[in-house]
Design a protein around this motif. Structure first.
Motif, PDB file in Angstrom:
ATOM      1  N   ASP A 157      44.447  41.801   2.595  1.00 31.90           N
ATOM      2  CA  ASP A 157      44.520  42.725   1.361  1.00 31.90           C
ATOM      3  C   ASP A 157      43.787  42.265   0.115  1.00 31.90           C
ATOM      4  O   ASP A 157      43.401  41.202   0.343  1.00 31.90           O
ATOM      5  CB  ASP A 157      46.275  43.075   1.176  1.00 31.90           C
ATOM      6  N   VAL A 158      44.119  42.997  -0.819  1.00 34.86           N
ATOM      7  CA  VAL A 158      43.581  42.889  -2.244  1.00 34.86           C
ATOM      8  C   VAL A 158      43.584  41.414  -2.449  1.00 34.86           C
ATOM      9  O   VAL A 158      42.995  40.872  -3.205  1.00 34.86           O
ATOM     10  CB  VAL A 158      43.730  43.863  -3.202  1.00 34.86           C
ATOM     11  N   ASN A 159      44.834  40.800  -2.246  1.00 35.71           N
ATOM     12  CA  ASN A 159      45.260  39.501  -2.817  1.00 35.71           C
ATOM     13  C   ASN A 159      44.848  38.297  -1.583  1.00 35.71           C
ATOM     14  O   ASN A 159      45.318  37.313  -1.910  1.00 35.71           O
ATOM     15  CB  ASN A 159      46.773  39.286  -3.103  1.00 35.71           C
ATOM     16  N   GLY A 160      44.380  38.673  -0.580  1.00 38.78           N
ATOM     17  CA  GLY A 160      44.128  37.749   0.392  1.00 38.78           C
ATOM     18  C   GLY A 160      45.045  37.571   1.533  1.00 38.78           C
ATOM     19  O   GLY A 160      44.906  36.751   2.338  1.00 38.78           O
ATOM     20  N   ARG A 198      37.126  44.156   5.001  1.00 41.02           N
ATOM     21  CA  ARG A 198      38.484  43.293   4.973  1.00 41.02           C
ATOM     22  C   ARG A 198      39.004  43.201   6.357  1.00 41.02           C
ATOM     23  O   ARG A 198      40.110  42.456   6.562  1.00 41.02           O
ATOM     24  CB  ARG A 198      39.512  43.857   4.110  1.00 41.02           C
ATOM     25  N   MET A 199      38.267  43.665   7.389  1.00 40.23           N
ATOM     26  CA  MET A 199      38.839  43.709   8.735  1.00 40.23           C
ATOM     27  C   MET A 199      38.213  42.581   9.838  1.00 40.23           C
ATOM     28  O   MET A 199      36.864  42.315   9.404  1.00 40.23           O
ATOM     29  CB  MET A 199      38.566  45.085   9.568  1.00 40.23           C
ATOM     30  N   ARG A 200      38.778  41.827  10.426  1.00 41.22           N
ATOM     31  CA  ARG A 200      38.105  40.547  11.108  1.00 41.22           C
ATOM     32  C   ARG A 200      38.592  40.701  12.599  1.00 41.22           C
ATOM     33  O   ARG A 200      39.824  41.187  12.886  1.00 41.22           O
ATOM     34  CB  ARG A 200      38.771  39.463  10.423  1.00 41.22           C
ATOM     35  N   GLY A 201      37.534  40.228  13.391  1.00 41.56           N
ATOM     36  CA  GLY A 201      38.240  40.131  14.795  1.00 41.56           C
ATOM     37  C   GLY A 201      38.399  41.431  15.561  1.00 41.56           C
ATOM     38  O   GLY A 201      39.319  41.172  16.539  1.00 41.56           O
TER      39      GLY A 201
END
Length: 237
Positions: A157-160, A198-201
C-alpha cells in the motif's frame, strides 16, 4: 432446409438478436435441436467466424468472416493513429509492440493516399510524466481477466505495508499517473483498485469466476461513480 441455408440463417440470427443468444433460443428460431445448433456453431467457427461463448452461457457473433473489410474516413484514420500512439505511451511492453504492429499493418493495407496520411498524421500524442512501469506481467493479467480466472499477488500500500491478495480481475484502467486494476478482492470481500506498480509476484490460479466478470464490473463502476458523486456534493463550492 439445407445445411448451407441453415448456417446462413444461423448467422443472421446471431447478427440480429440480442447477444448473447442461447442455443435454446437459436434452436427455436431455426426449428432444429440445440445439439444441431452446437454443431453448426462449430462449423461456422471452422469457416472463420469468431463466435464467443459456449453451451450454457449463450453465443455472441464477434467477427463475421463473410463481411468485407471496413474502409476508414480520414477522421477515423486520424483517430486510430492518435489512439495507437497513446497506447505506445501508456501501455505495457506487450501493448507497445502490439500498437506498433497494428500501425504497420494498417499502413500496408490502406490505399496509397491513406497510407501516406497515416505516415504523416496531423495528430499525435505525448506525455512528459508517464505512469510508473508495472511490476507484473500485464499481458498475463489481461488474459486472466478475459478468461475470468482469479489471480494471486503480493500488494504494497501507500505506506509500504504488504498483504497477500487473491482477486477476481475485472478491468485494467490506464490513468494519468498510474495504471490500475479494478477487481473483487477475496480478502476484503469487496471491490478494490490496485496499482499495477505495487503488485508483486502475480500468478494466475485455476479458480474461475465465469460468467460473472461483466456484471461485477458494472457493479464496481456504478459504485465508483456513486462515491465520486458523493464526494463532489460534499466539496465546498
Amino acid at each position: 432446409m439445407s445445411r448451407t441455408n441453415r448456417l446462413f440463417q444461423l448467422m443472421q440470427a446471431l447478427r440480429s438478436g440480442p447477444a448473447p443468444r442461447t442455443s435454446h433460443d437459436l434452436a427455436q428460431d431455426l426449428g432444429v435441436s440445440a445439439r444441431t445448433i452446437h454443431r453448426d456453431i462449430d462449423a461456422l467457427r471452422g469457416l472463420g467466424a469468431v463466435i464467443d461463448g459456449e453451451a450454457g452461457f449463450g453465443f455472441t457473433l464477434v467477427e463475421d468472416a463473410t463481411l468485407p473489410p471496413l474502409g476508414f474516413t480520414d477522421d477515423e484514420l486520424e483517430a486510430l493513429v492518435l489512439g495507437l500512439r497513446e497506447v505506445q505511451l501508456i501501455g505495457d511492453p506487450a501493448l507497445f509492440e502490439a500498437a506498433g504492429s497494428a500501425l504497420r499493418k494498417l499502413q500496408g493495407r490502406l490505399p496509397p493516399r491513406q497510407s501516406h496520411r497515416l505516415t504523416h498524421a496531423v495528430l499525435t500524442a505525448t506525455r512528459f510524466d508517464r505512469p510508473e512501469p508495472p511490476t507484473i506481467a500485464v499481458a498475463a493479467l489481461r488474459q486472466a481477466t478475459w478468461d475470468e480466472r482469479s489471480v494471486d499477488f503480493a500488494y504494497s500500500d501507500v505506506n509500504g505495508a504488504e498483504t497477500f491478495r487473491r482477486v477476481n480481475p475485472l478491468s485494467i484502467v490506464y490513468m494519468d499517473r498510474a495504471n490500475v486494476l479494478i477487481a473483487w478482492c477475496h480478502l476484503r470481500q469487496d471491490f478494490r483498485i490496485f496499482r499495477l506498480d505495487r503488485m508483486r509476484g502475480m500468478s494466475v490460479t485455476e479458480e474461475s469466476f465465469r460468467p460473472n466478470r461483466v456484471p461485477l464490473l458494472r457493479e464496481a463502476l456504478e459504485r465508483i461513480r456513486a462515491e465520486r458523486t458523493a464526494k463532489d456534493r460534499e466539496s465546498p463550492s
